[in-house]
Design a protein around this motif. Structure first.
Motif, mmCIF file in Angstrom:
data_model
loop_
_atom_site.group_PDB
_atom_site.id
_atom_site.type_symbol
_atom_site.label_atom_id
_atom_site.label_comp_id
_atom_site.label_asym_id
_atom_site.label_seq_id
_atom_site.Cartn_x
_atom_site.Cartn_y
_atom_site.Cartn_z
ATOM 1 N N GLU A 1 37.883 41.370 47.732
ATOM 2 C CA GLU A 1 37.027 40.700 46.762
ATOM 3 C C GLU A 1 37.735 39.424 46.307
ATOM 4 O OE1 GLU A 1 35.119 41.744 42.352
ATOM 5 O OE2 GLU A 1 35.813 43.352 43.677
ATOM 6 N N GLY B 1 37.150 35.651 43.746
ATOM 7 C CA GLY B 1 36.313 34.829 42.886
ATOM 8 C C GLY B 1 35.675 33.723 43.708
ATOM 9 N N HIS C 1 31.618 37.010 42.322
ATOM 10 C CA HIS C 1 32.645 37.335 43.306
ATOM 11 C C HIS C 1 32.012 37.578 44.669
ATOM 12 C CE1 HIS C 1 35.124 39.260 39.782
ATOM 13 N NE2 HIS C 1 34.938 37.953 39.629
ATOM 14 N N ILE D 1 40.306 41.274 39.433
ATOM 15 C CA ILE D 1 40.090 39.947 40.017
ATOM 16 C C ILE D 1 41.319 39.063 39.879
ATOM 17 C CG2 ILE D 1 39.070 38.962 37.923
ATOM 18 C CD1 ILE D 1 38.091 38.266 41.620
#
Length: 370
Positions: free
Chosen positions: A85, A87, A266, A67
């Protein structure tokens, strides 16, 4: 134009229909569109990784990134990945505060976790219940982390503990060796100003340089930790640190029974230039992830041979479905409206964003009816 598969599910069986995908820079099909997908290698993306869940008319490749990396790449200048992906809370902050529009979201909530397990206290702190956090020093490696936002949210909603009731100390590093970088979590800029909209006098300070949250707690500089990261001291079994909620499973299940919430950490975004050039892409990516999730469910359900390295994985799967429903890892707008509305409220009332926006503005228009 190249065909692009839209997947649906009838009785657990994948069905397909076609939408149209334009190759970049052309009005008709030439080469397949390259779609690089980035994120963690969850079981629910394994079908994308091995090609069972894909997009017709596109060459889809999966790239492992944590992340820290995906946020740095998406929010920085590189924009390496067409699908990434991200946050959720940092994205909301960038979207509202900075007008960030380089990625547009689809309602694939790829990382979700109950966060009662992420409140840690010193064993000698005298903190026995959430209300005891009032007036205490609380360390964190990133005030704006998605996990911390949810924790502050349930502390207020369920226990009456406001963020301003605690003295926050934000560390300059994390004990998992993650690179906080441009991830959008820190309450301080390089010039010691704040990117957030905290009220004057809000109790937050920077911790000593080079000291992570685990070291901060063990030194006695703070009484508790609120963090997405499991501190290294806890992982090592140091008796000086313990969880605030001793029976995490029971506490988190009780929270779900009461609220129906499964916190979102996420989300998945599509680079906007690619989405604009390919109107069918957002829905196709949504369906690709949905197909991959169905493969993950099937692996959990099978009793022919265990595909997950836990002896009672099948029983856990059945128990989870009994509590949370058959499709407990919910994608789509309608099934997640309550969580999304809370995200917008939490980010605003906790001072992470300048104004409260409509969550629908974050998502590609083609996926709003999912």
């Amino acid at each position: 134009m190249a065909g692009l598969t839209r997947r649906g599910f009838i009785g657990g069986v994948a069905t397909t229909s076609m939408v149209m995908l334009a190759a970049p820079g052309s009005s008709r099909a030439k080469d397949n569109l390259a779609i690089k997908v980035a994120g963690y290698d969850y079981d629910r993306v394994k079908g994308i990784m091995d090609g069972r869940a894909t997009i017709s008319g596109a060459d889809v490749s999966f790239h492992y990134e944590d992340i820290y990396s995906v946020n740095d790449l998406a929010f920085g200048p590189d924009k390496t990945y067409e699908v990434s992906e991200l946050g959720l809370i940092p994205y909301v902050g960038k979207f509202i505060n900075e007008g960030f529009r380089d990625y547009v979201l689809i309602p694939v909530f790829i990382s979700r976790i109950f966060r009662h397990r992420n409140v840690f206290v010193r064993a000698d702190s005298g903190i026995e219940k959430p209300e005891d956090l009032k007036g205490k020093r609380v360390g964190t490696p990133g005030y704006g982390m998605s996990a911390n936002t949810w924790i502050r949210g349930f502390l207020k909603d369920e226990y009456g503990v406001e963020a301003a009731d605690m003295q926050w100390i934000e560390t300059t590093k994390s004990s998992d060796a993650g690179n906080l970088g441009r991830s959008g979590w820190s309450a301080f800029e390089e010039d010691d100003s704040s990117p957030y909209f905290l009220p004057a006098g809000f109790p937050i300070e920077q911790g000593p340089p080079g000291v992570d949250e685990s070291e901060l707690l063990l030194s006695g500089a703070c009484d508790a930790l609120i963090t997405a990261i499991t501190p290294i001291a806890f992982l090592e079994g140091n008796p000086a640190i313990r969880r605030l909620f001793p029976d995490v499973r029971a506490t988190e299940q009780g929270y779900f029974r009461k609220t129906g919430l499964f916190p979102i950490m996420h989300v998945v975004g599509i680079r906007k230039d690619v989405a604009d050039e390919n109107p069918g892409l957002a829905m196709a990516v949504y369906n690709m992830y949905s197909a991959a999730k169905a493969f993950a469910y099937a692996d959990l359900e099978t009793t022919t041979s265990l595909k997950v390295s836990l002896p009672w994985a099948t029983q856990e799967f059945e128990d989870t479905r009994e509590l949370m429903g058959d499709d407990y890892w919910r994608y789509g707008i309608a099934a997640n409206q309550k969580e999304l509305e809370l995200v917008m409220r939490y980010t605003h009332e906790q001072g992470l964003v300048e104004r409260q926006a409509d969550f629908r503005d974050l998502f590609h228009p083609s996926v709003l009816n999912t």
